[in-house]
Design an enzyme around this catalytic site. Structure first.
Site, mmCIF file in Angstrom:
data_model
loop_
_atom_site.group_PDB
_atom_site.id
_atom_site.type_symbol
_atom_site.label_atom_id
_atom_site.label_comp_id
_atom_site.label_asym_id
_atom_site.label_seq_id
_atom_site.Cartn_x
_atom_site.Cartn_y
_atom_site.Cartn_z
ATOM 1 N N ARG A 11 -24.852 8.866 13.937
ATOM 2 C CA ARG A 11 -24.169 8.814 12.520
ATOM 3 C C ARG A 11 -22.864 8.256 12.405
ATOM 4 O O ARG A 11 -21.978 8.481 13.365
ATOM 5 C CB ARG A 11 -24.005 10.435 12.228
ATOM 6 C CG ARG A 11 -25.402 11.131 12.106
ATOM 7 C CD ARG A 11 -26.412 10.569 11.154
ATOM 8 N NE ARG A 11 -27.744 10.490 11.434
ATOM 9 C CZ ARG A 11 -28.658 11.675 11.193
ATOM 10 N NH1 ARG A 11 -28.116 12.476 9.872
ATOM 11 N NH2 ARG A 11 -29.723 11.871 11.438
ATOM 12 N N ARG A 58 -25.200 15.334 18.197
ATOM 13 C CA ARG A 58 -25.306 13.990 17.630
ATOM 14 C C ARG A 58 -23.946 13.287 18.189
ATOM 15 O O ARG A 58 -23.118 13.719 18.694
ATOM 16 C CB ARG A 58 -25.315 14.134 16.060
ATOM 17 C CG ARG A 58 -26.609 14.007 15.407
ATOM 18 C CD ARG A 58 -26.342 13.961 14.110
ATOM 19 N NE ARG A 58 -27.794 14.294 13.440
ATOM 20 C CZ ARG A 58 -28.041 15.115 12.463
ATOM 21 N NH1 ARG A 58 -26.942 15.497 11.545
ATOM 22 N NH2 ARG A 58 -29.245 15.140 12.025
ATOM 23 N N GLU A 92 -14.402 10.869 22.567
ATOM 24 C CA GLU A 92 -15.194 10.164 24.016
ATOM 25 C C GLU A 92 -14.681 8.789 24.218
ATOM 26 O O GLU A 92 -14.506 8.538 25.329
ATOM 27 C CB GLU A 92 -16.889 10.090 23.621
ATOM 28 C CG GLU A 92 -17.706 10.447 24.947
ATOM 29 C CD GLU A 92 -17.156 11.523 25.611
ATOM 30 O OE1 GLU A 92 -16.897 12.802 24.992
ATOM 31 O OE2 GLU A 92 -16.652 11.575 26.686
ATOM 32 N N ASP A 143 2.588 -0.238 11.944
ATOM 33 C CA ASP A 143 2.711 -1.497 12.806
ATOM 34 C C ASP A 143 3.879 -2.474 12.335
ATOM 35 O O ASP A 143 3.609 -3.754 12.359
ATOM 36 C CB ASP A 143 1.209 -2.304 12.536
ATOM 37 C CG ASP A 143 1.336 -2.617 10.874
ATOM 38 O OD1 ASP A 143 1.988 -1.763 10.374
ATOM 39 O OD2 ASP A 143 0.368 -3.226 10.271
ATOM 40 N N GLY A 159 -9.804 14.621 20.841
ATOM 41 C CA GLY A 159 -10.687 14.866 21.890
ATOM 42 C C GLY A 159 -12.008 13.602 21.643
ATOM 43 O O GLY A 159 -13.138 13.969 22.087
ATOM 44 N N ASP A 190 5.645 -5.260 5.884
ATOM 45 C CA ASP A 190 6.097 -6.509 6.100
ATOM 46 C C ASP A 190 6.009 -7.433 4.776
ATOM 47 O O ASP A 190 7.035 -8.159 4.789
ATOM 48 C CB ASP A 190 5.473 -6.979 7.476
ATOM 49 C CG ASP A 190 4.013 -7.250 7.399
ATOM 50 O OD1 ASP A 190 3.365 -6.786 6.415
ATOM 51 O OD2 ASP A 190 3.665 -7.764 8.515
ATOM 52 N N GLY A 237 0.688 -1.228 0.052
ATOM 53 C CA GLY A 237 0.165 0.131 0.107
ATOM 54 C C GLY A 237 0.785 1.267 -0.007
ATOM 55 O O GLY A 237 1.683 1.212 0.719
ATOM 56 N N SER A 287 -22.718 16.595 22.599
ATOM 57 C CA SER A 287 -22.265 15.841 21.274
ATOM 58 C C SER A 287 -21.103 14.846 21.832
ATOM 59 O O SER A 287 -20.418 15.322 22.679
ATOM 60 C CB SER A 287 -22.069 16.563 20.014
ATOM 61 O OG SER A 287 -20.819 17.206 20.501
ATOM 62 N N ARG A 320 0.693 -4.975 -6.018
ATOM 63 C CA ARG A 320 1.031 -6.134 -5.315
ATOM 64 C C ARG A 320 1.327 -7.332 -6.324
ATOM 65 O O ARG A 320 0.320 -7.570 -7.272
ATOM 66 C CB ARG A 320 -0.333 -6.596 -4.498
ATOM 67 C CG ARG A 320 -0.638 -5.454 -3.617
ATOM 68 C CD ARG A 320 -1.519 -6.002 -2.483
ATOM 69 N NE ARG A 320 -2.035 -4.476 -1.653
ATOM 70 C CZ ARG A 320 -1.643 -4.184 -0.636
ATOM 71 N NH1 ARG A 320 -0.532 -4.690 0.015
ATOM 72 N NH2 ARG A 320 -2.044 -3.206 -0.147
ATOM 73 N N ARG A 371 19.060 11.082 -4.360
ATOM 74 C CA ARG A 371 20.146 11.932 -3.976
ATOM 75 C C ARG A 371 21.309 11.488 -3.268
ATOM 76 O O ARG A 371 22.395 11.801 -3.389
ATOM 77 C CB ARG A 371 19.458 13.203 -3.808
ATOM 78 C CG ARG A 371 18.672 13.802 -4.342
ATOM 79 C CD ARG A 371 18.162 15.231 -4.252
ATOM 80 N NE ARG A 371 17.540 15.683 -5.427
ATOM 81 C CZ ARG A 371 16.612 16.853 -5.178
ATOM 82 N NH1 ARG A 371 16.521 17.509 -4.191
ATOM 83 N NH2 ARG A 371 16.080 17.335 -6.455
ATOM 84 N N ARG A 391 -16.782 17.139 14.271
ATOM 85 C CA ARG A 391 -17.130 17.544 15.622
ATOM 86 C C ARG A 391 -18.241 19.079 15.345
ATOM 87 O O ARG A 391 -18.919 19.330 16.209
ATOM 88 C CB ARG A 391 -15.980 17.962 16.514
ATOM 89 C CG ARG A 391 -16.351 18.622 17.757
ATOM 90 C CD ARG A 391 -15.348 18.858 18.736
ATOM 91 N NE ARG A 391 -14.416 17.452 19.046
ATOM 92 C CZ ARG A 391 -15.208 16.553 19.752
ATOM 93 N NH1 ARG A 391 -16.200 16.894 20.623
ATOM 94 N NH2 ARG A 391 -14.304 15.495 20.240
ATOM 95 N N ARG A 407 -6.706 -2.583 10.793
ATOM 96 C CA ARG A 407 -7.389 -3.739 10.927
ATOM 97 C C ARG A 407 -6.641 -4.621 12.054
ATOM 98 O O ARG A 407 -7.302 -5.089 12.822
ATOM 99 C CB ARG A 407 -6.953 -4.560 9.722
ATOM 100 C CG ARG A 407 -8.273 -4.354 8.845
ATOM 101 C CD ARG A 407 -8.384 -5.599 7.809
ATOM 102 N NE ARG A 407 -6.955 -5.284 6.768
ATOM 103 C CZ ARG A 407 -6.917 -4.567 5.684
ATOM 104 N NH1 ARG A 407 -8.155 -3.967 5.247
ATOM 105 N NH2 ARG A 407 -5.916 -4.689 5.019
ATOM 106 N N ASP A 450 -0.120 2.531 9.077
ATOM 107 C CA ASP A 450 -0.693 1.793 10.058
ATOM 108 C C ASP A 450 0.384 1.892 11.345
ATOM 109 O O ASP A 450 0.012 1.453 12.294
ATOM 110 C CB ASP A 450 -0.786 0.561 9.815
ATOM 111 C CG ASP A 450 -2.364 0.218 9.004
ATOM 112 O OD1 ASP A 450 -2.822 1.220 8.987
ATOM 113 O OD2 ASP A 450 -2.446 -0.673 8.185
ATOM 114 N N THR A 472 4.279 2.611 5.499
ATOM 115 C CA THR A 472 2.829 2.278 5.694
ATOM 116 C C THR A 472 2.112 3.061 6.648
ATOM 117 O O THR A 472 3.019 3.574 7.681
ATOM 118 C CB THR A 472 2.581 0.760 6.087
ATOM 119 O OG1 THR A 472 1.178 0.578 6.733
ATOM 120 C CG2 THR A 472 3.485 0.477 7.439
ATOM 121 N N GLN A 521 -7.256 8.617 4.175
ATOM 122 C CA GLN A 521 -6.246 8.619 5.061
ATOM 123 C C GLN A 521 -4.934 8.335 4.619
ATOM 124 O O GLN A 521 -3.729 8.532 5.343
ATOM 125 C CB GLN A 521 -6.554 7.776 6.195
ATOM 126 C CG GLN A 521 -7.983 7.907 7.109
ATOM 127 C CD GLN A 521 -8.423 6.607 7.594
ATOM 128 O OE1 GLN A 521 -8.186 6.359 8.745
ATOM 129 N NE2 GLN A 521 -9.363 5.815 7.168
#
Ligand code: ATP
Length: 328
Positions: free
Chosen positions: A252, A167, A192, A134, A190, A107, A15, A220, A76, A29, A159, A176, A132, A130, A260
């Site tokens: 929602r 909401r 919840e 990870d 921030g 990996d 990815g 909210s 891939r 370079r 927000r 994942r 993630d 990557t 991302q």
């Protein structure tokens, strides 16, 4: 005595992530700086099998430090998982006079590189790319910091609407198997509650926390959920569950998805990519092979590829506590 390296091949695989271009630029370079040639290999290992190569001088990477994605493209390659595919790739490298490889990816990319080295004794260096975060052996992978900033930016916008309509928003972010993005972006924005693959918060606790938050006067709320959260329900099932149990909430869902992975890399990722590219090439020139270059305690350090592949990254448990305290 290892063979003197005169020509380095560089590829991006798996990815894509922001900062890969800055890493390509750094590899190209650094090669030019040390008066050795650099060859760009298109579409990862598939391009190696097809001989899709292009010579890259220092000016060929002008104006890419700020660009997301990868100018070398990524792919891939199932063929590279076969001995015939790898043999063809090796023949192409020899024909082109390439005598070492820098592979930028995750990996899977490192697994392919290590296998290639084991079969042909070909020098390989890995750069972790990557979003993630990870990969064992580095505190940061390329693209992670940018992804965090992207996610925080989007949640800030969500927000605005959440608080205008009282909401509850469930925001699903990538991850994942790893909750690094959810945990850090959740605290930064921030949230919840934060649901991650590493910890089972439990549905009861989620309901309790939302009830508490309503009772404390919050109008909210944002809950950040990693794709692979441990509760095991997808984000839409969670919405149904919460609405069934807490009818006072209008929930929602926002699934952030591939946005991302895109965008201009953050300054942190550009600097990291530049540092890792220099170290990767210079380590090859010192005769090293089968390592991943990464960041440990703010210093660039090498980790054997085998450990980088097998090792498990851990989330910082203290961050869970910080998140709890912040949602008081
Ligand atoms: P991401 O974290 O974004 O998924 P990745 O590098 O783990 O990145 P993969 O698709 O797993 O992405 O691997 C990239 C490529 O590496 C594969 O398409 C394949 O060509 C090669 N590769 C992966 N695993 C192996 C393997 N066991 N043997 C040979 N090649 C492999």
């Amino acid at each position: 005595m290892p063979k003197k390296i005169k020509k380095v091949g560089v590829l991006t695989s798996g990815g894509d992530s922001p900062g890969m271009n800055a890493a390509i630029r750094s590899v190209v370079r650094t090669c030019a700086y040390h008066n050795i040639e650099c060859i760009g290999i298109y579409r990862g290992y598939q391009g190696m099998i097809e001989g899709d190569f292009k010579e890259m001088g220092p000016r060929s990477v002008n104006n890419i430090v700020n660009k997301g994605g990868t100018i070398l493209k990524s792919a891939r390659s199932l063929e590279f998982k076969t001995p015939e595919g790898r043999k063809q790739a090796h023949e192409n490298l020899i024909k082109a006079g390439i005598d070492a490889l820098v592979v930028i990816g995750g990996d899977g990319t490192f697994t392919g590189g290590l296998l290639f080295n084991n079969e042909f004794g070909f020098p390989v260096m890995g750069i972790p790319g990557t979003i993630d975060n990870d990969i064992f052996g580095t505190s940061h992978t390329l693209g992670y910091d940018t992804a965090l900033n992207t996610v925080v930016d989007v949640i800030d916008k969500i927000r605005d609407t959440a608080s205008s309509h009282n909401r509850l928003f469930f925001v699903e972010v990538m991850g994942r198997d790893a909750g690094h993005i959810a945990l850090n972006a959740g605290i930064g924005a921030g949230a919840e509650e934060i649901l991650i693959p590493e910890e089972d918060l439990g549905l009861e606790r989620l309901l309790e926390s939302l009830q508490k938050s309503k009772a404390s006067g919050k109008s909210s709320s944002i809950v950040v959920i990693a794709e692979g959260d441990k509760i095991g329900k997808n984000v839409f099932e969670l919405k149904d569950y919460v609405e069934a149990n807490l009818p006072e909430y209008d929930v929602r869902v926002s699934v952030l998805g591939h946005m991302q992975r895109g965008g201009s890399p953050s300054c942190f990722d550009r600097v990291l990519a530049s540092r890792l590219g220099v170290k990767a090439v210079e380590s090859l020139l010192e005769g090293k092979s089968n390592y991943m270059v990464g960041l440990q305690n703010d210093k660039v350090a090498l980790t054997p590829l085998e450990q980088a592949i097998k090792g498990k990254t851990e989330i910082d448990k203290e961050l869970l506590r910080v998140s709890d305290i912040m949602s008081t």
